[in-house]
Design a protein around this motif. Structure first.
Motif, mmCIF file in Angstrom:
data_model
loop_
_atom_site.group_PDB
_atom_site.id
_atom_site.type_symbol
_atom_site.label_atom_id
_atom_site.label_comp_id
_atom_site.label_asym_id
_atom_site.label_seq_id
_atom_site.Cartn_x
_atom_site.Cartn_y
_atom_site.Cartn_z
ATOM 1 N N ARG A 1 40.462 -20.257 0.087
ATOM 2 C CA ARG A 1 41.904 -21.000 -0.460
ATOM 3 C C ARG A 1 41.574 -22.614 -0.707
ATOM 4 O O ARG A 1 41.153 -23.027 0.344
ATOM 5 C CB ARG A 1 42.810 -20.457 -0.953
ATOM 6 C CG ARG A 1 42.737 -19.736 -1.286
ATOM 7 C CD ARG A 1 42.065 -18.868 -2.970
ATOM 8 N NE ARG A 1 42.118 -17.265 -3.125
ATOM 9 C CZ ARG A 1 41.028 -16.064 -3.090
ATOM 10 N NH1 ARG A 1 40.171 -17.032 -2.060
ATOM 11 N NH2 ARG A 1 41.240 -15.402 -2.674
ATOM 12 N N THR B 1 41.450 -20.511 -5.881
ATOM 13 C CA THR B 1 40.154 -19.629 -6.158
ATOM 14 C C THR B 1 39.067 -21.242 -5.617
ATOM 15 O O THR B 1 39.136 -21.913 -6.683
ATOM 16 C CB THR B 1 39.502 -18.974 -6.519
ATOM 17 O OG1 THR B 1 39.297 -19.250 -7.485
ATOM 18 C CG2 THR B 1 39.872 -17.197 -6.407
ATOM 19 N N TRP B 2 38.005 -20.758 -5.668
ATOM 20 C CA TRP B 2 36.823 -22.112 -4.963
ATOM 21 C C TRP B 2 36.105 -21.671 -6.668
ATOM 22 O O TRP B 2 35.479 -21.245 -6.044
ATOM 23 C CB TRP B 2 35.496 -21.689 -3.570
ATOM 24 C CG TRP B 2 36.376 -22.418 -2.602
ATOM 25 C CD1 TRP B 2 37.275 -21.621 -1.259
ATOM 26 C CD2 TRP B 2 36.641 -23.832 -2.171
ATOM 27 N NE1 TRP B 2 37.601 -23.005 -0.599
ATOM 28 C CE2 TRP B 2 37.312 -24.268 -0.790
ATOM 29 C CE3 TRP B 2 36.147 -25.324 -2.520
ATOM 30 C CZ2 TRP B 2 37.702 -25.578 -0.534
ATOM 31 C CZ3 TRP B 2 36.602 -26.652 -2.313
ATOM 32 C CH2 TRP B 2 37.627 -26.271 -1.237
ATOM 33 N N ASN C 1 35.288 -17.418 -0.856
ATOM 34 C CA ASN C 1 36.445 -16.555 -1.909
ATOM 35 C C ASN C 1 36.290 -15.090 -1.619
ATOM 36 O O ASN C 1 37.908 -14.310 -1.491
ATOM 37 C CB ASN C 1 36.119 -16.578 -3.894
ATOM 38 C CG ASN C 1 36.268 -17.818 -4.221
ATOM 39 O OD1 ASN C 1 37.091 -18.646 -3.650
ATOM 40 N ND2 ASN C 1 35.787 -18.597 -5.101
#
Length: 483
Positions: free
Chosen positions: A198, A204-205, A193
């Motif tokens: 992404r 976001t992870w 992130n």
């Protein structure tokens, strides 16, 4: 249209042209067109049909006198939806005309009966088609084919064959190496992130999402039936070793910032684990907290022993960062001299799964215990007693989990050198766990000051150098590393 993978809507266009011809033949005027392209009307479909719902709503307001469709099955194959359509048509005198299925007068019992019968047969045909498709997909999977749908993470479809996506495959291999070297899922997600990486959907992870994606057997080139179907990104051995680490660490604290906490550092007097804290001067320390109930140190047998009466003595406290540097210096020197060898790994899939289930059960018990206290079903004394018992069982389960898992392979952890200061806290802790059993901290000897005096003429930088030298002189008397 129930299937339009290209999104061109050519089938819808042809059907609309035929419907308009029927409208013109009947001398009617088109008031509105409702299209749900690439959405099945089948009773097995779960996709919403917003245009169909809007058509029913406007028909219920009496905005038109007839509904024209290409066929009865294009309207719906869901008997409940058809019953709703019949009710609206009967209440507002709306006729239903189709190009291929004829016309129904829903204002008569016979017309409604025919319409319901055709809808039931359409639903049956849809279900038979679903069964045939499922059987064909199962046969395809057993033969090593794909079941369809979006390409799994790490792959792209080329001529209906999955091949590795270079960018995603690079991330997957990097994540696997880091997990085997002791990093955590959350540390990897945070780093991705921070770098602006992404997911495919632009999000976001999250740690849970990354864990799920790294646990899919498609990374080994296997389809959902477990049959080799395409070239893998990870070898079977690497994937299975990674799964042991992932399964054994689902309860890792994603905010963990210390390599010396979670029971690795113990008070030498009372045997209880030391906790991180931050002093008024801003530096972190590890301290034995007075009065805290905990599991005594595993001094002889390697197993945590708990009597129910052990409490922290509060006598031991030490500078966290200096202790970490001291321990790493001792361990690395021992490794380079050949005096220290890593603990042998002892990963066991069955034990890992059993212990993870036990930890999940303890989490659920803790939640029930807290809820019972909040609802007034438990007294404060009983709540504290049960909470303490749960903590004891949780510590024992985690100890067994470490034993069942063994530790991340030592060679994998140090594959890129021993630059430990650039490792994450989780990786540093996993490294230490492969070579030491615990760190015992003794209090300062009676009569000894905890820091050297600072004359008024001495600058802060000079005093800090003297303080560090004093700390290093006292460390062998206070710090005992158990291998």
């Amino acid at each position: 249209m129930s299937f339009d993978p290209e999104g061109t809507a050519l089938g819808v266009q042809r059907q609309e042209e035929l419907c308009r011809s029927l409208v013109e033949q009947r001398g009617m005027t088109v008031a509105a067109v409702f299209v749900d392209n690439d959405v099945s009307a089948s009773s097995k479909s779960t996709k919403p049909r917003p245009q169909y719902a809007e058509m029913l709503a406007r028909a219920g307001k009496g905005e038109f006198a007839a509904i024209v469709a290409y066929s009865n099955s294009r309207l719906t194959r869901r008997p409940q939806e058809y019953n709703d359509l019949i009710d609206i048509a009967a209440q507002h005198n709306v006729r239903i005309s189709t190009v291929a299925s004829g016309e129904f007068d829903l204002n008569t019992a016979d017309g409604r009966a025919v319409a319901r019968t055709i809808a039931a047969w359409d639903a049956a045909e849809s279900e038979r088609l679903s069964e045939r498709i499922k059987a064909a997909l199962a046969q395809r999977r057993k033969a090593g084919g794909r079941h369809g749908g979006p390409s799994p993470w790490g792959f792209v479809s080329v001529n209906k064959t999955l091949v590795a996506d270079p960018a995603e495959a690079k991330l997957i291999r990097s994540a696997a190496r880091r997990l085997l070297r002791g990093d955590s899922i959350y540390a990897i997600a945070r780093e991705w992130n921070a770098k602006g990486l992404r997911t495919r959907h632009g999000h976001t992870w999250k740690g849970g999402e990354l864990r799920a994606k790294l646990s899919r057997q498609s990374l080994m080139g296997l389809n959902s039936a477990g049959v080799k179907a395409w070239e893998p990104i990870l070898g079977a051995r690497t994937f299975k070793e990674m799964q042991v680490v992932i399964q054994a660490r689902p309860h890792t604290n994603k905010h963990e910032t210390s390599a010396l906490s979670l029971g690795l550092t113990r008070c030498a007097l009372c045997g209880l684990r030391m906790r991180t804290s931050r002093g008024g001067n801003g530096y972190r320390s590890l301290a034995c907290t007075r009065g805290i109930h905990a599991v005594p140190s595993d001094r002889e047998t390697g197993d945590p022993q708990f009597t129910g009466s052990e409490v922290g003595c509060g006598h031991s406290r030490i500078h966290h960062d200096r202790l970490e540097a001291y321990v790493f210096a001792q361990v690395i020197a021992g490794i380079e001299a050949g005096h220290i060898t890593p603990h042998p790994p002892a990963a066991n899939y069955r034990d890992v799964g059993r212990l993870n289930s036990r930890l999940d059960d303890l989490v659920a018990r803790k939640r029930r215990n807290d809820n019972a206290f909040l609802e007034g079903a438990l007294s404060a004394q009983d709540h504290a007693l049960y909470s303490r018992q749960i903590r004891v069982e949780e510590t024992a389960a985690r100890f067994e989990l470490d034993s069942a898992l063994g530790h991340a392979q030592f060679d994998a952890i140090v594959a890129d050198g021993l630059d430990w200061q650039n490792w994450t806290a989780v990786r540093r802790r996993n490294f230490l766990s492969t070579v030491i059993t615990r760190i015992e901290i003794r209090p300062y000897p009676l009569g000894r000051k905890r820091s050297p005096p600072r004359p008024k003429s001495m600058s802060m930088d000079e005093w800090l150098k003297r303080d560090i030298a004093f700390w290093n002189m006292m460390a062998p008397m206070r710090v005992h590393v158990v291998y």
